[in-house]
Design an enzyme around this catalytic site. Sequence first.
Site, PDB file in Angstrom:
ATOM      1  N   LYS A 191       0.859  -1.183   0.000  1.00 34.98           N
ATOM      2  CA  LYS A 191       0.000   0.000   0.000  1.00 34.98           C
ATOM      3  C   LYS A 191       0.891   1.226   0.000  1.00 34.98           C
ATOM      4  CE  LYS A 191      -3.643   2.383   2.519  1.00 34.98           C
ATOM      5  NZ  LYS A 191      -4.604   2.340   3.631  1.00 34.98           N
ATOM      6  N   LYS A 244      -2.042  -1.601  -3.985  1.00 38.04           N
ATOM      7  CA  LYS A 244      -2.928  -0.443  -3.919  1.00 38.04           C
ATOM      8  C   LYS A 244      -2.125   0.837  -3.969  1.00 38.04           C
ATOM      9  CE  LYS A 244      -5.931   1.920  -0.725  1.00 38.04           C
ATOM     10  NZ  LYS A 244      -6.363   2.062   0.629  1.00 38.04           N
TER      11      LYS A 244
HETATM   12  C1  PBG Z   1      -7.513   3.416   5.386  1.00 31.80           C
HETATM   13  C2  PBG Z   1      -7.762   3.239   3.937  1.00 31.80           C
HETATM   14  C3  PBG Z   1      -7.535   4.172   2.907  1.00 31.80           C
HETATM   15  C4  PBG Z   1      -8.023   3.589   1.736  1.00 31.80           C
HETATM   16  C5  PBG Z   1      -8.486   2.326   2.084  1.00 31.80           C
HETATM   17  N1  PBG Z   1      -8.296   2.123   3.441  1.00 31.80           N
HETATM   18  C6  PBG Z   1      -7.067   5.554   2.922  1.00 31.80           C
HETATM   19  C7  PBG Z   1      -5.761   5.951   3.416  1.00 31.80           C
HETATM   20  O1  PBG Z   1      -4.860   5.156   3.611  1.00 31.80           O
HETATM   21  O2  PBG Z   1      -5.649   7.146   3.633  1.00 31.80           O
HETATM   22  C8  PBG Z   1      -8.033   4.257   0.389  1.00 31.80           C
HETATM   23  C9  PBG Z   1      -9.083   3.809  -0.537  1.00 31.80           C
HETATM   24  C10 PBG Z   1      -9.365   4.709  -1.682  1.00 31.80           C
HETATM   25  O3  PBG Z   1      -8.699   5.732  -1.921  1.00 31.80           O
HETATM   26  O4  PBG Z   1     -10.312   4.386  -2.397  1.00 31.80           O
HETATM   27  N2  PBG Z   1      -6.300   3.037   5.844  1.00 31.80           N
HETATM   28 ZN    ZN Z   2      -5.904   3.935   7.942  1.00 35.70          ZN
END
Ligand code: PBG
Ligand code: ZN
Length: 322
Positions: A191, A244
Amino acid sequence: MRRFRRLRASDSLRRLVRETKISKSDLIYPIFVAEGEKIKKSVDSMPEIYQYSVDMLDEELERIYNSGISGLLIFGIPKHKDETASSAYDDNGVTQQAIRRIKKLYPQLIVIADVCLCEYTSHGHCGVVRDGKILNDETLPLLSKMAVSLAESGADIIAPSDMMDGRVSALREALDANGFPDIPILSYSAKFASGYYSPFRDAAESAPCFGDRRTYQMDCANGREALREIADDIEEGADMVMVKPALAYLDVLSAARNQFGLPIAAYNVSGEYSMVKAAAQLGWIDEKRIVVENLTAIKRAGADIIITYHALDAAKWLEEEE
Ligand code: PBG
Ligand code: ZN
């Protein structure tokens, strides 16, 4: 002469030799459930995406179920936020209530529960904060409590998105110890700290109130490190892993596909969705064509599972094409 064009001559031939086909069962739709009553609130930066309160969810669930996709990814938005994210592991919390409602109405729909503290903390960070630092090891027990509580509510898959080190083994241990040895973990392994998440932070009301997430999410420049993150999560016991965002990271997805045999998910995130929606609204692109092309690219690169806000539209379009 080699005539590649022979097999492109008609739609029927092109279909016959098509290498990559998306199916509705590949798709997962994210939903946002807000605590309260009679809420159906649009998200400004994400056209056609809403926050629903649990009492308003049924119609949306019917739409999701009838679309024929595999399931949904659930994000809760609690009223009460504090330093220890206590609403995240409150057995009567908004996410827990929503999961119970979904599983009661549609037990066949797969519910993936996102495990992270940022929607539940007063500061909006994904872990416990002390002296302006996001603490790793102190966060793990809270994530574990959250995962167990979500599993108890009926979640089918637990998906940690916090990016703390060691969380997959911590969650696996907690789930096993609490009677959930059969609940799989889908880890958000690779991520990246991404500008593509900003519409989501409107939708989930989870923007950090100081600093950013770069001390825990990955640097977008690091492809090799992503593969190490994935390998490590597999060693810790992840059943599935995720890359992601999706579209700007197809190289990572493809490398992961070549290196690892387990199911891989790709998250076609909020910013990727909103960019397509905005350009389509301006009449600059053909939305259906772009969405099918994007999802096909994600699958071609190696995703088995695609999490996307386009899921319901895509399911409809795929059906038209069959
Ligand atoms: C929370 C989370 C996020 C997303 C999924 N779970 C946001 C972040 O890390 O700030 C992003 C999903 C998206 O942008 O559609 N940890
Ligand atoms: Zn988070």
